[in-house]
Structure formats: structure tokens, C-alpha cells
Motif scaffolding. Structure first.
Motif, PDB file in Angstrom:
ATOM      1  N   LEU A   1       0.826  -1.206   0.000  1.00 63.68           N
ATOM      2  CA  LEU A   1       0.000   0.000   0.000  1.00 63.68           C
ATOM      3  C   LEU A   1       0.862   1.257   0.000  1.00 63.68           C
ATOM      4  O   LEU A   1       0.590   2.213  -0.745  1.00 63.68           O
ATOM      5  CB  LEU A   1      -0.923  -0.002   1.226  1.00 63.68           C
ATOM      6  N   VAL A   2       1.918   1.267   0.808  1.00 66.50           N
ATOM      7  CA  VAL A   2       2.802   2.430   0.844  1.00 66.50           C
ATOM      8  C   VAL A   2       3.534   2.593  -0.485  1.00 66.50           C
ATOM      9  O   VAL A   2       3.687   3.720  -0.995  1.00 66.50           O
ATOM     10  CB  VAL A   2       3.810   2.295   2.000  1.00 66.50           C
TER      11      VAL A   2
ATOM     12  N   LEU B   1       1.326   4.257  -3.056  1.00 67.13           N
ATOM     13  CA  LEU B   1       1.253   5.708  -2.849  1.00 67.13           C
ATOM     14  C   LEU B   1       2.527   6.396  -3.316  1.00 67.13           C
ATOM     15  O   LEU B   1       2.483   7.456  -3.958  1.00 67.13           O
ATOM     16  CB  LEU B   1       0.989   6.008  -1.378  1.00 67.13           C
TER      17      LEU B   1
ATOM     18  N   ILE C   1       2.620   6.553  -7.127  1.00 66.14           N
ATOM     19  CA  ILE C   1       1.745   7.604  -7.662  1.00 66.14           C
ATOM     20  C   ILE C   1       2.411   8.970  -7.508  1.00 66.14           C
ATOM     21  O   ILE C   1       2.424   9.786  -8.443  1.00 66.14           O
ATOM     22  CB  ILE C   1       0.383   7.581  -6.941  1.00 66.14           C
ATOM     23  N   GLY C   2       2.985   9.222  -6.345  1.00 63.18           N
ATOM     24  CA  GLY C   2       3.694  10.483  -6.145  1.00 63.18           C
ATOM     25  C   GLY C   2       4.875  10.633  -7.088  1.00 63.18           C
ATOM     26  O   GLY C   2       5.131  11.729  -7.616  1.00 63.18           O
TER      27      GLY C   2
END
Length: 293
Positions: free
Chosen positions: A274-275, A278, A281-282
Motif C-alpha cells: 500500500l505504501v 502511494l 503515484i507520487g
């Protein structure tokens, strides 16, 4: 060619050898090999996922119970903190070492080469254990006061270099060895003409590096640095060897009580993924922003 098409003239009007091109129907060529390969791949993935989910040896209720456990979330927070701090310090060191590596000074360039060679060569787990036990080699650090008898600074190394601090230092040093080469490659990607033009305009070396070279090199540097950030997050799992309080330490500690090691590793894997999603995406939006400048 992969984009080739077949032209079928169903009702083509031929008058005096003339073909009405507007009436031609474009039919895409079917790639049966791709379709079969995709179907086989989907079937294999579905079979593996299904077999993993319905495996009777895995208690998914344990995964659900501990996914939001307080100890797990605390370990996740510490993992994020040490990753951000470690990678942040590594980036600063990498810029300095990368600039030194391309310096015309043989001393600076040689020092940077040795730094890169050493911290890329030594395994992270070895460096982590060494830094974590630094108090066994250096007991006290003191800075003498030239104007008095009491030292300016004095502290016990074992009290300052906690497992968290040791983890950040080890991640930063290891990451700097890899990132310095990334920075060096980015700096070398900027043409020599940029330096010569800046010199002709009277811009000194420091301002040339800061305002001309680095902004252009960021397009090359950002993608691999993003990968190093994700790699640093995964590498933080090794901190568990010195009980650094990270996510892996938390789940292994719980598994030592409930004896459900696989389930707790699945909990850690879910949070890591999950991290990473993220962060990916960043990284995507950061690369797009850097590309437009």
C-alpha cells in the motif's frame, strides 16, 4: 507490423477502373498469439491467487485481526519515519559525493570514489549491525573546550545511537553510495556547452551548478531516485535484526506470541504494498512536473 490492418472492399463501386476509397472498411488484424498468451497468463495468475486464498493452512481471520493492530501501525509509522529520514540524508550526501566525484581535484574525486565503492559494497545488514553496536568500539565522544576544563560536548555513544538512529544512519550511508552515482550520471547528462555558456556570462561554478546544471539534471535523477526511495522502504525491513521497532519487528514480535508467522508476514506485505503504491503515484506526478520544466 503490429499496427497493420486489412482492407476489405465489401461494396466497392468500380467504374472505369476507379475504386471508391471512402467505401473501404478498415478491419484490425487479429493477433492470435497475443490473445492466447494473455489468456494463459490470466489463467495462471487466477489459479495461483485462488490457491493462495483458499489455502486451509492460512488463517485469513488472523490477517484481518492484526491488519489495524496498534503495534503494527506503530511499527509502520516508525518504518516511514526512518525511511524518510534515511533517504533524505542519503540524497543530501549523494549530491555532495556526486559533485565531488566529477570534481577536477583528484583528492575530492578519489575520496568520493572510495565512499561509493565502500558503501555500495558492504551489505546493509553488516553495516546495520556495526552501527548498532558502535558503542562497543567508541564509548564516549567528547569535544574539548579550549577556554576551560569542561568539554563543550560529551555523550555516551550507546545512549545516543539507539536502534532507530542506527537504522537511519545505515540506510543513509548505504543509499548515498547508490544515489551518488545517480546524481553523477544526471550531472554528466548536461552538456558541456551549458557550463561554457555560464562561464562566458560570468556565472561562477556554484551558481552554475545550482541554477543551471541541477535543474536540468533533475529529469534524469528523479526516476531512479524514486526507485531508491522504494528500495529504502523495503530495505528498512532488515532493521528487524537489531529490533529497530519497525513494521517487520512488530509483526515478528506478534508472530512469536501467536505462532502465525505466515499470516503476520502477509500483514506486513499488505502494508508495504500500500505504501509503495502511494509512493509510485507520487513519483509519477513528480516526474511529469519535472518533465514540463
Amino acid at each position: 507490423m503490429s499496427n497493420s490492418v486489412a482492407l476489405e472492399p465489401p461494396d466497392v463501386t468500380r467504374a472505369a477502373g476507379h475504386v471508391d476509397v471512402n467505401s473501404l472498411q478498415v478491419v484490425p488484424v487479429r493477433h492470435w498469439g497475443r490473445m492466447i498468451s494473455a489468456a494463459v497468463l490470466i489463467a495462471i495468475v487466477a489459479f495461483c491467487v485462488y490457491g493462495f486464498v483458499v489455502n486451509p493452512n492460512i488463517e485469513w481471520s488472523v490477517v484481518g485481526d492484526f491488519l489495524l493492530d496498534g503495534g503494527v501501525l506503530k511499527g509502520l509509522l516508525l518504518t516511514l519515519e526512518m525511511t524518510v529520514l534515511g533517504v533524505g540524508i542519503a540524497v543530501i550526501l549523494a549530491v555532495v559525493i556526486g559533485v565531488m566525484r566529477i570534481s577536477e581535484s583528484r583528492i575530492l574525486s578519489g575520496f568520493a570514489s572510495i565512499w561509493i565503492f565502500f558503501f555500495r559494497g558492504i551489505p546493509l545488514v553488516v553495516l546495520l549491525i556495526f552501527v548498532g553496536n558502535l558503542g562497543l568500539f567508541v564509548n564516549t565522544v567528547s569535544i574539548a573546550n579550549p577556554f576551560g576544563t569542561a568539554p563543550l560536548v560529551s555523550f555516551q555513544v550507546q545512549q545516543v545511537v539507539t536502534p532507530f538512529v542506527a537504522s537511519v544512519i545505515a540506510l543513509a550511508l548505504t543509499g548515498s553510495g547508490y544515489m551518488a552515482e545517480i546524481v553523477r550520471a544526471g550531472l554528466l547528462s548536461v552538456g558541456v556547452g551549458q557550463h561554457e555558456a555560464a562561464k562566458a556570462l560570468g556565472v561562477n561554478g556554484g551558481k552554475t551548478l545550482r541554477y543551471i546544471v541541477l535543474p536540468q539534471a533533475l529529469r534524469i535523477i528523479i526516476p531512479p531516485l524514486g526507485n531508491e526511495l522504494i528500495g529504502g522502504l523495503k530495505a528498512s525491513a532488515i532493521v528487524s535484526v537489531i529490533a529497530g521497532g519497525d513494521l517487520m519487528t512488530a509483526v515478528l514480535g506478534i508472530s512469536g506470541v501467536n505462532f502465525r508467522t505466515i499470516e503476520m508476514l502477509i500483514v506486513a506485505t499488505i502494508w508495504y504494498l500500500l505504501v509503495i503504491i502511494l509512493l509510485s503515484i507520487g513519483q509519477y506526478f513528480l516526474e511529469r512536473r519535472a518533465a514540463t520544466k
